[in-house]
Design a protein around this motif. Structure first.
Motif, mmCIF file in Angstrom:
data_model
loop_
_atom_site.group_PDB
_atom_site.id
_atom_site.type_symbol
_atom_site.label_atom_id
_atom_site.label_comp_id
_atom_site.label_asym_id
_atom_site.label_seq_id
_atom_site.Cartn_x
_atom_site.Cartn_y
_atom_site.Cartn_z
ATOM 1 N N LEU A 57 19.711 -18.096 -42.299
ATOM 2 C CA LEU A 57 18.699 -17.278 -42.732
ATOM 3 C C LEU A 57 18.801 -17.094 -44.250
ATOM 4 O O LEU A 57 20.162 -16.454 -44.281
ATOM 5 C CB LEU A 57 18.511 -16.123 -41.903
ATOM 6 C CG LEU A 57 18.016 -16.121 -40.561
ATOM 7 C CD1 LEU A 57 18.195 -15.133 -39.494
ATOM 8 C CD2 LEU A 57 16.789 -16.980 -40.435
ATOM 9 N N GLN A 69 17.758 -14.572 -47.482
ATOM 10 C CA GLN A 69 16.838 -13.832 -47.954
ATOM 11 C C GLN A 69 17.548 -13.017 -49.445
ATOM 12 O O GLN A 69 17.986 -12.383 -49.439
ATOM 13 C CB GLN A 69 16.970 -12.480 -46.791
ATOM 14 C CG GLN A 69 15.676 -11.573 -47.219
ATOM 15 C CD GLN A 69 15.569 -10.407 -46.239
ATOM 16 O OE1 GLN A 69 16.544 -10.303 -45.325
ATOM 17 N NE2 GLN A 69 14.459 -9.749 -46.252
ATOM 18 N N ARG A 94 14.442 -20.244 -43.876
ATOM 19 C CA ARG A 94 15.268 -20.503 -42.697
ATOM 20 C C ARG A 94 15.579 -22.157 -42.865
ATOM 21 O O ARG A 94 14.549 -23.013 -43.245
ATOM 22 C CB ARG A 94 14.587 -20.475 -41.208
ATOM 23 C CG ARG A 94 14.330 -18.912 -40.727
ATOM 24 C CD ARG A 94 13.537 -18.847 -39.269
ATOM 25 N NE ARG A 94 13.686 -17.746 -39.084
ATOM 26 C CZ ARG A 94 12.725 -16.832 -39.214
ATOM 27 N NH1 ARG A 94 11.686 -16.841 -39.914
ATOM 28 N NH2 ARG A 94 12.929 -15.437 -38.843
ATOM 29 N N GLN A 148 9.026 -17.751 -44.741
ATOM 30 C CA GLN A 148 8.109 -16.893 -44.046
ATOM 31 C C GLN A 148 7.593 -15.816 -44.941
ATOM 32 O O GLN A 148 8.339 -15.526 -45.907
ATOM 33 C CB GLN A 148 8.877 -15.910 -43.244
ATOM 34 C CG GLN A 148 8.285 -14.778 -42.363
ATOM 35 C CD GLN A 148 9.230 -14.106 -41.590
ATOM 36 O OE1 GLN A 148 9.848 -14.751 -40.756
ATOM 37 N NE2 GLN A 148 9.267 -12.631 -41.366
ATOM 38 N N LEU A 154 8.611 -9.424 -45.236
ATOM 39 C CA LEU A 154 9.661 -9.841 -45.046
ATOM 40 C C LEU A 154 10.010 -11.212 -45.396
ATOM 41 O O LEU A 154 9.825 -12.230 -44.458
ATOM 42 C CB LEU A 154 10.061 -9.680 -43.697
ATOM 43 C CG LEU A 154 11.747 -9.801 -43.170
ATOM 44 C CD1 LEU A 154 12.644 -9.064 -43.919
ATOM 45 C CD2 LEU A 154 11.868 -9.601 -41.634
ATOM 46 N N ILE A 163 11.707 -14.679 -45.593
ATOM 47 C CA ILE A 163 12.910 -14.986 -45.237
ATOM 48 C C ILE A 163 12.775 -16.684 -45.134
ATOM 49 O O ILE A 163 11.826 -17.390 -44.866
ATOM 50 C CB ILE A 163 13.162 -14.864 -43.724
ATOM 51 C CG1 ILE A 163 13.426 -13.410 -43.407
ATOM 52 C CG2 ILE A 163 14.401 -15.707 -43.144
ATOM 53 C CD1 ILE A 163 13.676 -12.852 -42.219
ATOM 54 N N CYS A 175 18.448 -23.292 -35.702
ATOM 55 C CA CYS A 175 18.420 -22.492 -36.610
ATOM 56 C C CYS A 175 19.695 -22.424 -37.344
ATOM 57 O O CYS A 175 20.454 -21.822 -36.638
ATOM 58 C CB CYS A 175 17.650 -21.138 -36.770
ATOM 59 S SG CYS A 175 17.424 -20.333 -38.234
#
Length: 172
Positions: free
Chosen positions: A34, A36, A22, A14, A18, A20, A31
């Motif tokens: 996640l 980050q 996945r 993404q 933000l 991220i 999913c």
């Protein structure tokens, strides 16, 4: 989007404020994790040929370009686990990442290659840390290298041992 033929996982990133990553299970679409590590500007993802490593490039909290590498070999286990192997800030522009195909069924740690503005670099993990070395580029000053690709790994152990196909890795 990053995928590998032999891997049951897909990875998506993404972009934006933000950042991220996945991990998805291909068959069910669930999913699984996640991730980050980056603060923003995700722009490159690569999944190793065997689906055990995931690499991503984005920016850290100080807006520096950072390469992160995860061990995702247990991401689809009954108790999913994803481990950050290392994250390294790089001064060399990275536009695209690709894992180097393993040489003849080798069990060595997967290696990465990256390209970008005036830069082609090879990355490997040594003693738990990411290390890189540059490929000298002559006559490419001021050029953006957009993509890189490798010959695909042998489809079978018999093909890898075939005398008519020498074990050569080719960067295109």
């Amino acid at each position: 989007l990053a995928a590998a033929a032999a891997a049951p996982l897909l990875a998506t990133a993404q972009e934006g404020p933000l950042a991220i990553v996945r991990l998805w299970e291909r068959r069910s679409g669930a999913c699984l994790a996640l991730l980050q590590q980056h603060a923003c500007d995700m722009h490159a993802l690569a999944l190793s040929h065997d689906g055990t490593r995931l690499a991503a490039v984005g920016k850290d909290h100080r807006a520096r370009q950072m390469l992160a590498l995860w061990d995702i070999s247990a991401a689809d286990a009954p108790v999913p686990a994803v481990e950050l192997v290392d994250a390294k800030v790089t001064l060399h522009h990275v536009r695209r990442l690709a894992f180097v195909p393993p040489a003849g069924g080798s069990a060595e740690e997967p290696q990465l290659a990256s390209c970008g503005f005036e830069s082609v670099r090879f990355w490997r993990v040594k003693r738990g840390k990411l290390h890189c070395c540059g490929l000298p580029l002559q006559h490419h000053e001021g050029e953006m290298l957009l993509d890189l690709a490798f010959d695909p790994p042998p489809a079978s152990p018999d093909e890898a041992a075939a005398p008519e196909r020498p074990p050569v890795r080719m960067l295109v």
